[in-house]
Scaffold this motif. Structure first.
Motif, short mmCIF file in Angstrom:
data_model
loop_
_atom_site.label_atom_id
_atom_site.label_comp_id
_atom_site.label_asym_id
_atom_site.label_seq_id
_atom_site.Cartn_x
_atom_site.Cartn_y
_atom_site.Cartn_z
N TYR A 11 -0.43 -1.97 -3.98
CA TYR A 11 -1.18 -0.80 -3.53
C TYR A 11 -2.68 -0.91 -3.76
CZ TYR A 11 3.10 1.80 -2.71
OH TYR A 11 4.29 2.24 -2.22
N ALA A 40 -2.03 3.95 0.32
CA ALA A 40 -1.28 3.12 1.25
C ALA A 40 -1.13 1.72 0.67
CB ALA A 40 -2.02 3.05 2.58
N PRO A 41 0.00 1.07 0.92
CA PRO A 41 0.16 -0.31 0.45
C PRO A 41 -0.83 -1.23 1.16
CG PRO A 41 2.25 0.61 1.24
CD PRO A 41 1.17 1.54 1.66
N ILE A 42 -1.24 -2.28 0.47
CA ILE A 42 -2.08 -3.29 1.10
C ILE A 42 -1.29 -4.59 1.11
CG2 ILE A 42 -4.20 -4.64 0.96
CD1 ILE A 42 -5.47 -2.52 -0.59
N GLU A 43 -1.18 -5.22 2.27
CA GLU A 43 -0.49 -6.50 2.32
C GLU A 43 -1.50 -7.60 2.02
OE1 GLU A 43 2.90 -7.25 2.63
OE2 GLU A 43 1.88 -9.04 1.89
N LEU A 44 -1.37 -8.18 0.84
CA LEU A 44 -2.33 -9.22 0.49
C LEU A 44 -1.99 -10.54 1.17
CD1 LEU A 44 -2.88 -8.57 -3.30
CD2 LEU A 44 -4.35 -7.93 -1.42
#
Lengths: 411, 547
Positions: free
Chosen positions: A142, A116-120
């Motif tokens: 990601y 899953a993508p991670i929103e930094l």
């Protein structure tokens, strides 16, 4: 009366079974109940780690547990097994919420839809650009990077006072040092294209062509004149006795530790075994006239696309693993420079780490596109074959390019 | 190599007795006599206790399966339990009482595995087709939901109102609140303490614990920023900060199509398990679909695989045959020599010969790999006095090296069984032959060898089957290298079928993963090994009858 005996027996058996259940069975119920209470407290996370990172992640997990009441379970895995196991277990729902991993798995992970993508968010600016870029695929991040690694020349300062800028000069200087080997690099029977890569790029033959924004295209670039020149050079070095397929990682590291060579081409993972040597880290000399650019590998944490604890997982990564303290703890366990800029600056006081970081500035991120999976095994054995003499350099290299292209087209 | 298994021996051995036992019961008039199943004897009580333990374990597994929602395991477990209880409490199933444990393990460990491999062989399971269609759709949707480039960071709180879950976001200094159906609207009376939204009129602000309890709902929630679709929706991953996102891909469940909202391209599912547009372009994530015999066609029809396949098949057969033959004859030789009374210290010598067997095989393989190193290995530098033999890189030498290590690791086992067989040859038989005037050679050919062969033949066959799939020795010593110079797939001249399957399936990371093709090849190996085993077991049976 007698007819009823089997019935009685069955009833008794069933009763015994049930009592036995009463003894052994509450476990799942209990754990289900426990999970519920935990969920009420702050949930539970499963994280796959490898041995090197275990202690550092454990420390961060303890902070996380103390602060949020969540429960973090660390599962120790062999790093080499994680990639295939993660791909296989995520679809079954048995995968972990978070796993450690390398950025070059990204193409495969996204093509199989397991991460899953991670929103930094604003955090992205706190990391080295190359680290975030390495975990970016198609505009999304990601993974949460924790370390950047690349190879460089490790020099035994007692045997040589500097590393010249060209290969031939370095070999000459190595020979002048009078040690058993002028220079050490692992090759092995199946080749080691990762370690050889800076020498290959110094001929101007990168593995894939890069687009203008630095991202890799799927066009192979290791063939042609420049690739053939590198292949011919490999053969010449093998004939000169500098490269040999019998030089395995273990032998090379041991020989360097014993002071049998002033130079070894390798990464920070070797440093532990050179503890009693006085070392310096130098840029890799050019063999083909152009800059010798090694691969940069970025290590980080991936989040399972099927995880039911996304909030908790993201919280743990962005607020507890992206801290200077956690990143330095991981650095101390594995010697790889941290991806967090602030942490990297702190550890740069160590000249060895600073040396690797300096070489890393000129490095190229290892391609993470799915096509990369088809390259490695052809690449390695061809290099090994040329060095051992079983493959004719130019023809063998050209066949390798054709085979890789065919494998890419077929997959 | 040296541990051929004969797992079903015990239950089958017991079977004939069970028949007799069953007949005994039937001979006795049922009403008058006592059956084991009906008297409250000690044996019956013991059975009751044992079955209770088995049932308890079974119920535990079934409940665990229920908790994990693995219904396949659940039903198999329930069926096994019902059958077990019926068998052991019924008078009619006497033979089954002996067979059942073996059958149950056969079902779980063999039939299921073979069946699943068979199923995978007819699918395209591999890279890009890793999971179900539902997962693929999910993955495509999350991968194509991009954060708007100019999106600010919105600190947020998760709230619940009449319209379900919603977000209260801090937009600058103002609090705005909305749900999935209602775009964000100003909430002027909300209370903000130190940047945290603590109260929103008309909504309940969820605590951290409540949010964590409903994580999946929270991460799935999209609150439109405004009435305009282009403005994007607020979404959060950590329930602390939100960002504006817009999906570039929309899934139409009714039509089963994906639509790219930017280009308008419509992707439809194709037969390969991918979404495909009219122009032939596909979306990255696919799913597993049955592909019929495609994998078998690839294995035998695609010259990239079929050419090395037959070469590998020949070497596999040669390797398995030579492994058995060499280890057997070396073992037999030492057994015969050490069976002679004239040799002194026989016990000590025998113990020394068994040493390689006592050593873990994995360690032996790795040690030998190091010892066979061209420049630094013990074999070249010491044993051969500085020879320059390229043991691991030359196709022929590598094969010889593998067989050599195989003999080293495998002969003690053969030595043990041959010693046993030799000692069980009746002395009077040998004496009789001597009286008949048989010479040493004749004695050996007509008495010793046939009797040893009869005793060891089944073990030799299972040893052959084992070596046919002896993955460890190949992978630990050469990893199949050196690579065939003319092959276009990662296969080498010491690869046997099972290691070829391993590299083709990409498990070693050297190629893209293709479990479908690997399973198809495994099925082929299974058929070959099964055929050879059946034929040779039939032959040994006729051999035994003659004797």
């Amino acid at each position: 009366m007698r007819r009823s005996i089997p019935l009685v027996a069955v009833a008794l058996g069933a009763a015994l079974t049930l009592t036995a259940c009463a003894g052994s069975d509450p476990e799942p119920e209990e754990s289900a109940a426990a999970e519920e209470t935990e969920a009420a407290d702050g949930g539970a996370l499963t994280v796959w780690v490898d041995e090197t990172r275990q202690a550092a992640v454990e420390a961060a997990a303890a902070d996380f547990e103390a602060e949020t009441g969540a429960d973090v379970e660390l599962v120790l895995k062999n790093f080499d097994d994680i990639r295939a196991d993660f791909l296989a277990q995520v679809p079954t729902g048995e995968g972990p919420d978070i796993t450690v991993g390398a950025h070059d798995w990204l193409g495969e992970m996204t093509a199989n839809g397991v991460v899953a993508p991670i929103e930094l968010g604003d955090l992205a600016g706190d990391f080295a650009d190359v680290a975030v870029e390495a975990f970016t695929y198609d505009g999304q991040v990601y993974g949460l990077p924790y370390a950047i690694e690349n190879i460089a020349i490790i020099r035994n300062t007692a045997l040589a006072d500097s590393t010249p800028a060209t290969w031939d000069e370095m070999i000459a200087k190595g020979r002048a040092a009078g040690t058993t080997y002028p220079f050490l690099v692992q090759v092995d029977e199946k080749g080691d294209p990762y370690t050889m890569y800076p020498l290959q790029t110094s001929f101007g033959a990168p593995v894939f062509a890069q687009a203008e924004d630095g991202s890799y295209t799927s066009d192979l670039a290791l063939g042609g004149e420049t690739g053939n020149a590198f292949a011919t050079w490999l053969k010449a070095q093998a004939d000169a006795g500098v490269l040999s397929t019998s030089m395995t990682y273990d032998i090379a590291v041991q020989a360097f530790a014993d002071g049998e060579s002033p130079y070894i081409l390798g990464g920070p993972w070797m440093l532990e075994q050179f503890a009693d040597l006085d070392l310096a880290i130098d840029p890799i000399p050019s063999a083909g006239g152009q800059p010798a650019q090694p691969f940069t590998g970025v290590a980080g944490f991936y989040v399972n696309a099927q995880s039911e604890n996304q909030v908790l997982a993201t919280d743990f990564l962005t607020n507890f693993m992206a801290t200077e303290e956690a990143q330095i703890a991981i650095y101390e366990a594995g010697n790889r420079p941290p991806a967090l800029t602030a942490a990297a600056e702190t550890v740069s006081e160590d000249p060895i780490t600073a040396g690797f970081l300096a070489v890393g500035e000129g490095a190229l991120p290892m391609p993470s596109i799915p096509e990369m999976g088809s390259v490695w095994s052809f690449w390695g054995v061809t290099e090994a074959g040329i060095i051992s003499g079983s493959i004719e350099p130019v023809a063998g290299w050209e066949k390798m390019v054709t085979d890789i292209q065919a494998a890419i087209d077929a997959s | 190599m040296s541990s051929p298994h004969v797992p079903q021996a015990t239950p089958t051995d017991g079977a004939p007795q069970s028949d007799e036992a069953g007949r005994d019961v039937r001979v006795v008039p049922p009403r008058g006599g006592a059956s084991h199943a009906r008297t409250w004897s000690r044996g019956f009580l013991a059975k009751l206790v044992l079955l209770a333990v088995v049932d308890a374990l079974g119920v535990y597994v079934a409940m665990a399966a229920l908790a994990q929602e693995s219904y396949g395991i659940l039903w198999v477990m329930v069926a096994l339990l019902v059958v077990t209880n019926w068998v052991y409490f019924s008078r009619r199933a006497v033979p089954l009482k002996y067979f059942l444990p073996g059958l149950a393990f056969l079902l779980v460990y063999q039939v299921f595995v073979v069946g699943y491999t068979g199923y995978v062989a007819f699918t395209n399971y591999g890279d890009g087709h890793n999971s179900t269609k539902a997962h693929a759709v999910d993955a495509l949707l999350i991968q194509n939901e991009q954060r708007l480039e100019d999106s600010a960071t919105y600190p947020l709180a998760v709230v619940e109102g009449g319209g379900g879950l919603g977000f209260a976001v801090l937009d600058g200094d103002e609090v705005r609140v909305g749900t999935a159906d209602e775009p964000l609207a100003d909430a002027p009376d909300a209370v903000v303490v130190d940047g945290d939204i603590t109260e929103v009129p008309g909504y309940e602000v969820l605590s951290r614990a409540q949010v964590l309890e409903r994580q999946t709902e929270v991460t799935a929630l999209r609150v439109p920023y405004s009435d305009e679709a282009d403005a994007g929706s607020v979404r959060t991953q950590d329930a602390r900060n939100g960002y504006l996102y817009r999906s570039t891909l929309v899934y139409d469940e009714a039509a089963d199509t994906m639509t790219d909202t930017e280009t308008g391209t419509v992707y439809e599912p194709n037969r390969d398990g991918q979404f495909e547009a009219a122009d032939g372009s596909t979306l990255a994530v696919g799913w597993r679909v049955p592909v019929g015999f495609d994998n078998f066609t690839t294995a035998f029809g695609d010259p990239r695989y079929s050419t090395p396949f037959f070469k590998v098949l020949v070497w596999t057969v040669v390797f398995a045959l030579l492994s058995v033959a060499l280890t057997f004859f070396v073992g037999l030789f030492f057994a015969v020599v050490l069976n002679d009374d004239r040799i002194r210290f026989r016990r000590v010598l025998r113990s020394f010969l068994i040493l390689p067997y006592a050593f873990p095989a994995f360690m032996s393989y790795l040690l030998w790999r190091g010892m066979l190193n061209k420049d630094y290995g013990f074999v070249n530098t010491v044993l051969l006095g500085g020879a320059d033999l390229n043991w691991l890189s030359d196709p022929w030498l590598a094969k010889i090296a593998i067989l050599g290590v195989q003999v080293w690791v495998g002969f003690p086992y053969m030595f043990l069984i041959c010693t046993g067989a030799l000692q069980s040859i009746p002395g009077d038989l040998v004496e009789a032959a001597k009286i008949d005037g048989a010479g040493r050679l004749r004695l050996w050919r007509s008495i010793t060898l046939p009797l040893v062969l009869v005793a060891t033949a089944p073990l030799l066959i299972s040893s052959f089957a084992f070596n046919f799939n002896n993955f460890n020795i190949i992978e630990m010593i050469t990893e199949g290298n050196p690579r065939f110079p003319d092959a276009s797939v990662p296969v080498g001249s010491t690869d046997i079928l099972i290691t070829m399957v391993y590299s083709v399936s990409g498990l070693d990371g050297g190629a893209a993963k293709n479990y479908g093709l690997a399973s198809a090849l495994s099925i082929v190996i299974f058929v070959i090994v099964a055929t050879i085993s059946v034929i040779s077991f039939k032959r040994t049976r006729s051999l035994e009858e003659i004797n």
